[in-house]
Design a protein around this motif. Structure first.
Motif, PDB file in Angstrom:
ATOM      1  N   TYR A  65       6.003 -32.798  47.270  1.00 12.07           N
ATOM      2  CA  TYR A  65       7.307 -31.539  46.823  1.00 12.07           C
ATOM      3  C   TYR A  65       7.670 -31.124  48.382  1.00 12.07           C
ATOM      4  O   TYR A  65       7.484 -31.140  49.455  1.00 12.07           O
ATOM      5  N   HIS A  66       9.501 -31.103  48.425  1.00 12.44           N
ATOM      6  CA  HIS A  66       9.819 -30.847  49.552  1.00 12.44           C
ATOM      7  C   HIS A  66      11.389 -29.541  49.053  1.00 12.44           C
ATOM      8  O   HIS A  66      11.764 -29.499  48.336  1.00 12.44           O
ATOM      9  N   TYR A  71       8.050 -30.388  53.339  1.00 13.91           N
ATOM     10  CA  TYR A  71       7.479 -31.456  52.489  1.00 13.91           C
ATOM     11  C   TYR A  71       6.164 -31.910  52.939  1.00 13.91           C
ATOM     12  O   TYR A  71       5.178 -31.843  53.835  1.00 13.91           O
ATOM     13  N   SER A 120       7.784 -32.631  39.327  1.00 14.62           N
ATOM     14  CA  SER A 120       7.397 -34.138  39.835  1.00 14.62           C
ATOM     15  C   SER A 120       7.609 -35.305  39.394  1.00 14.62           C
ATOM     16  O   SER A 120       8.476 -35.832  39.705  1.00 14.62           O
ATOM     17  N   ASP A 123      11.189 -35.105  38.606  1.00 11.66           N
ATOM     18  CA  ASP A 123      11.978 -35.406  39.005  1.00 11.66           C
ATOM     19  C   ASP A 123      11.644 -36.541  40.155  1.00 11.66           C
ATOM     20  O   ASP A 123      12.704 -36.727  40.911  1.00 11.66           O
ATOM     21  N   ASN A 125       9.664 -37.165  42.156  1.00  9.62           N
ATOM     22  CA  ASN A 125       9.105 -37.353  43.594  1.00  9.62           C
ATOM     23  C   ASN A 125       7.541 -37.908  43.580  1.00  9.62           C
ATOM     24  O   ASN A 125       6.756 -37.055  43.793  1.00  9.62           O
TER      25      ASN A 125
END
Length: 289
Positions: A65-66, A71, A120, A123, A125
């Motif tokens: 998660y950012h 972050y 996540s 995307d 991530n």
């Protein structure tokens, strides 16, 4: 006896067919034929290279998660469950099933965690992807992964249309890490340190019991000998020996052949690992004597 020979031949034929499938297709096709990787592992237990390959299909990664201010990394375990390929089959990468334990989270935390996982994956991530070399060598692209499943469910089913902010993620990370990930890691560590099944498997495949009578008619003197053949090396003891000495001899044999870590069964205060070893050996003796 004929039926026994027939069963052995059938098992050998099945093993060879599965090995051919692994060579010509892949290990997941072979696993599908016998109902999963665990069944495949049981059938091909005499082939250490295959067992190592199956054991390598596990690892760890992080979902990230950012935002402008935050972050945060959420660690997860995963298992590789398949192979994905491009249209021309010039590239391939692992299909993953993400694994975590949410049993100690409340319902709102569970839903929020699922939503975070959904975003996540969508995307990409993903960070700290840790995969063993044996598994990496199965694919043409060792850098890309596809997380298709989460605890066995399709990842797209995790979308609950929840919006969240930095503070939500900070709180969720704290709750997840303390309630779920650390608790799960502790359980995994205890399981990895538990040698019970390994000991029982080793002993049960290599022992032989003989009943001996050194007496005469009307005055029998009966006892048993338990013998082990480990790659041509002979070990054994008799029921005349006390249980303490029987345990010592088995433990010494297990240490010599690297089945267990070196231990002292006579220590007054036994650690967790030593207790498990002694308990496993006692279980074996109770089964065969």
């Amino acid at each position: 006896m004929r039926q026994l020979i027939k069963n052995i031949l059938n098992e050998s034929k099945l093993a060879l067919e599965l090995l051919d499938t692994i060579k010509n297709e892949n290990i997941f096709v072979a696993a599908d034929l016998v109902g999963g990787l665990e069944n495949l592992k049981k059938i091909l237990k005499e082939f250490p290279d295959i067992i190592n390959m199956i054991d390598s299909l596990k690892g760890k990664l992080s979902l990230i998660y950012h935002s402008r201010k935050e972050y945060i990394e959420f660690p997860f375990r995963f298992e590789i469950v398949g192979i994905a390929k491009n249209i021309h089959e010039t590239n391939s990468w692992p299909i993953l099933n993400l694994i975590y334990d949410d049993s100690k989270l409340n319902e709102s935390e569970k839903k929020l965690l699922e939503q975070f996982i959904y975003y996540s994956i969508a995307d990409l991530n993903i960070g700290d992807f840790d995969i063993k070399p044996e598994a990496r060598n199965m694919y043409k692209d060792g850098s890309y992964v596809s997380i298709d499943f989460v605890n066995g469910k399709n990842w797209e089913s995790l979308d609950h249309d929840i919006r969240y902010e930095d503070n939500d993620m900070r709180n969720l990370h704290r709750e997840y890490y303390t309630k779920s990930y650390m608790n799960e890691s502790k359980i995994l560590q205890e399981n990895e340190e538990d040698p019970t099944q390994k000991i029982l498997n080793f002993l049960s495949r290599r022992y032989k019991v003989e009943d001996i009578d050194l007496g005469w008619e009307g005055n029998p003197i009966k006892f048993k000998t338990i013998k082990f053949d480990v790659d041509g090396e002979k070990y054994g003891f008799t029921t005349f020996e006390n249980k303490r000495e029987q345990i010592r001899k088995i433990v010494d044999m297990l240490i010599i052949h690297n089945i267990i870590e070196p231990i002292d069964p006579y220590e007054r205060q036994l650690d967790f690992y030593t207790q498990k070893v002694i308990r496993a050996v006692k279980t074996f003796l109770n089964q065969v004597m």
